[in-house]
Scaffold this motif. Structure first.
Motif, PDB file in Angstrom:
ATOM      1  N   ALA A   1     -11.380  19.771 -18.354  1.00  0.00           N
ATOM      2  CA  ALA A   1     -12.547  20.566 -18.764  1.00  0.00           C
ATOM      3  C   ALA A   1     -12.143  21.747 -19.650  1.00  0.00           C
TER       4      ALA A   1
ATOM      5  N   LEU B   1     -11.737  20.597 -26.899  1.00  0.00           N
ATOM      6  CA  LEU B   1     -13.071  20.871 -26.380  1.00  0.00           C
ATOM      7  C   LEU B   1     -14.162  20.458 -27.362  1.00  0.00           C
TER       8      LEU B   1
ATOM      9  N   MET C   1     -16.104  17.242 -26.988  1.00  0.00           N
ATOM     10  CA  MET C   1     -16.864  17.017 -25.750  1.00  0.00           C
ATOM     11  C   MET C   1     -18.323  17.405 -25.958  1.00  0.00           C
TER      12      MET C   1
ATOM     13  N   ILE D   1     -22.652  20.858 -23.489  1.00  0.00           N
ATOM     14  CA  ILE D   1     -22.709  21.537 -22.183  1.00  0.00           C
ATOM     15  C   ILE D   1     -21.307  21.698 -21.593  1.00  0.00           C
ATOM     16  N   MET D   2     -20.459  20.659 -21.781  1.00  0.00           N
ATOM     17  CA  MET D   2     -19.080  20.751 -21.294  1.00  0.00           C
ATOM     18  C   MET D   2     -18.316  21.852 -22.044  1.00  0.00           C
ATOM     19  N   GLN D   3     -18.617  21.975 -23.320  1.00  0.00           N
ATOM     20  CA  GLN D   3     -17.958  23.028 -24.109  1.00  0.00           C
ATOM     21  C   GLN D   3     -18.312  24.407 -23.567  1.00  0.00           C
ATOM     22  N   ASN D   4     -19.605  24.577 -23.249  1.00  0.00           N
ATOM     23  CA  ASN D   4     -20.058  25.883 -22.761  1.00  0.00           C
ATOM     24  C   ASN D   4     -19.410  26.237 -21.426  1.00  0.00           C
ATOM     25  N   ILE D   5     -19.307  25.233 -20.566  1.00  0.00           N
ATOM     26  CA  ILE D   5     -18.650  25.492 -19.273  1.00  0.00           C
ATOM     27  C   ILE D   5     -17.168  25.762 -19.503  1.00  0.00           C
ATOM     28  N   GLY D   6     -16.554  24.896 -20.287  1.00  0.00           N
ATOM     29  CA  GLY D   6     -15.114  24.966 -20.521  1.00  0.00           C
ATOM     30  C   GLY D   6     -14.657  26.328 -21.000  1.00  0.00           C
TER      31      GLY D   6
ATOM     32  N   TYR E   1      -9.016  26.915 -20.292  1.00  0.00           N
ATOM     33  CA  TYR E   1      -9.324  26.964 -21.718  1.00  0.00           C
ATOM     34  C   TYR E   1      -8.802  28.262 -22.328  1.00  0.00           C
TER      35      TYR E   1
END
Lengths: 245, 301
Positions: free
Chosen positions: A177, A184, A187, A190-195, A201
């Protein structure tokens, strides 16, 4: 001082002789690096840039792993087998013991960094400027401290099996993640925002920025410091609860 | 003589359960003391408090006149606990060298090998690869590595075979001759009787007897003279008049005379002409004493 030196030496020997360390922290990252820069065509637009970027990913991946897993699982083992109790009964102070463990761990990280960087230079002829090598290495060394904090947190668990399971899941999840296995950018949004909020990261990104010729972002540094504080407070709180005998 | 251990009115409560209840004792330099008692008697809890691993709920403990967790105390004690502790990843020799360096006046590696019977092969083996017996030997060597004045063992011989057990006690005797103070817990009566000069008998968290093995045996007056006779009723009547007889009864075909002075009773047998045959003197055995003391205590509760 002599005791500290001997203790550090002993700690390093112990890590180097640990087969899990050799496999997960040295062999795996190098094999991954080889596969994703030599075997699989990732379709990266700039090949040399990708090779340098992924070298940083794998080195961060390695150091993050030994901070969380090697340290945490060992702490649980020592407590379960009664070794921690024995150490408390010797004149060696807790501070020296803890400091030596951290020092030993840091030297081991330095060793991993040198080995994996060298592997990158040999496999793909990655060329960075002298200062880039030094600063990316230093960054990976220093910015891994929050993961040592996470390692000591895992070290508070009661059973080796739980500690191994939890640290494995955390480690892999954070690596994927946080963009250590693949960037990143490829991806979902949404995964980028979490990551971007994960310590992994921010850890990797500092090194990625350095090989691009930039300095790590302030944001990376602040988020990592915040995680360090969080892990330290949590482990202090849990320790206090456990010690209430 | 110098007082090494002082325990005053110490109690330890776990969740309303009293593991140790108002225990006091003092141990002087050079004593070899066994803390004897059945499982759950509070032996390990007492040891843990003496080592500063647990804090007493009430009372006060001092080792060498200091708090047990004081660094000066740590430098003078050697311990071997029930859990076989090893540090993974180091060879026995490396580990011993490392631990020796923590202490101001450690024993040399040669002395440690001599005392514990570690072999050359043991020394080159990594701690995690040792067998149970070898781990015990390593623990013993670790306990002695700082040349301690006070040695504390919790159930030291559990899991040892007879040869290593004999060797272990031989070494302990050697250390005792050097003037070391030695405290060990055990639930083997034989061990306490053979090795210790003094026994602290624990039961249900309290000390119910404190003395030499001989004193503990004598205290409960299990000595008796028994004999066979053609007229048991007559001998019962005659002998019961004398104060030296604490108890007299008939069991099977024999008359049993309990007393604290078997010699006096022997003289009486001939004075009173009770026609005694097949006379036997029975000295109390420690395990009988142990059983009797612990049972009495249970009945009293």
């Amino acid at each position: 001082m002599k005791i500290l030196r001997l203790q550090c030496k002993a700690e390093m020997l112990r890590v180097l002789r640990n087969p899990y360390f050799v496999f997960w922290s040295l062999l795996m990252p190098i094999v991954f690096y080889f596969i994703f820069t030599k075997v699989v065509n990732t379709g990266a637009p700039d090949k040399t840039e990708w090779q340098a970027h992924y070298l940083m990913s794998m080195t961060s991946f390695s150091v993050m792993g030994s901070s969380i897993m090697t340290l945490g699982i060992r702490m649980v083992q020592e407590r379960q087998q009664g070794w921690a109790t024995f150490m408390r009964l010797t004149p060696l102070s807790d501070t020296v013991y803890f400091f030596a463990q951290m020092m030993g761990q840091t030297v081991i990280h330095l060793f991993s960094i040198v080995v994996i960087f060298t592997a990158g230079a040999i496999i793909n002829g990655v060329t960075l400027s002298f200062t880039q090598w030094i600063f990316s290495g230093l960054w990976i060394l220093l910015a891994s401290i929050p993961f040592l904090g996470l390692g000591t947190l895992i070290g508070l668990m009661r059973r080796v099996e739980t500690a191994a399971g939890v640290s494995n899941v955390l480690y892999m999840a954070m690596a994927v993640a946080g963009g250590m296995w693949m960037p990143l950018e490829i991806m979902p949004k949404i995964m980028q925002n979490i990551g971007k909020w994960l310590p992994s990261y921010n850890f990797g990104n500092g090194a990625w920025e350095i090989v691009q010729g930039n300095a790590p972002e302030w944001r990376n540094i602040l988020i990592l410091i915040a995680y360090l504080v969080l892990f330290m407070l949590l482990s202090k709180y849990i320790r206090r609860k456990q010690e209430a005998v | 003589m110098t007082e090494i251990v002082r325990v005053q009115h110490v109690s330890k409560t776990f969740h309303d359960k009293k593991a140790v209840n108002d225990v006091s004792f003092s141990i002087k330099k050079g004593e070899v003391v066994a803390i004897l008692g059945p499982n759950g008697a509070g032996k390990t809890t007492t040891i843990s408090m003496m080592l500063g691993l647990m804090h007493p709920t009430n009372g006060d403990l001092k080792l060498f006149g200091l708090d047990p967790s004081d660094k000066k105390v740590r430098e003078k004690i050697g311990t071997m606990l029930q859990e076989v502790s090893v540090m993974n990843g180091l060879k026995v020799k490396e580990l011993l060298e490392l631990i020796r360096n923590y202490y101001p006046n450690p024993l040399s590696l040669k002395e440690l090998i001599q005392l514990t019977g570690l072999t050359e092969t043991d020394l080159k083996t990594r701690a995690e690869k040792l067998s149970g017996g070898q781990k015990r030997r390593l623990s013993f060597a670790l306990a002695l590595s700082g040349n301690p004045d006070l040695i504390i063992f919790d159930e030291p011989t559990v899991g040892m075979d007879i040869t290593s057990r004999n060797r272990f006690w031989k070494t302990i005797n050697q250390l005792a001759d050097q003037g070391k103070t030695i405290i060990f817990t055990t639930h083997y009566l034989q061990e306490a009787d053979d090795v210790a000069e003094r026994i602290l008998l624990f039961h249900n968290g309290s000390i119910i007897a404190d003395g030499t093995p001989a004193e503990i045996k004598a205290r409960i007056a299990k000595q008796a003279v028994s004999f066979a006779t053609d007229d048991p009723i007559y001998s019962l009547e005659k002998l019961n008049k004398h104060a030296v007889v604490t108890n007299i009864y008939q069991k099977n075909n024999r008359v049993i005379v309990q007393t604290e002075d078997t010699d006096a009773v022997l003289a009486l047998l001939f004075e009173e002409k009770v026609g005694a045959r097949q006379i036997q003197i029975e000295n109390g055995k420690l395990d009988e004493a142990f059983e009797q003391l612990t049972n009495e205590q249970q009945e009293a509760m």
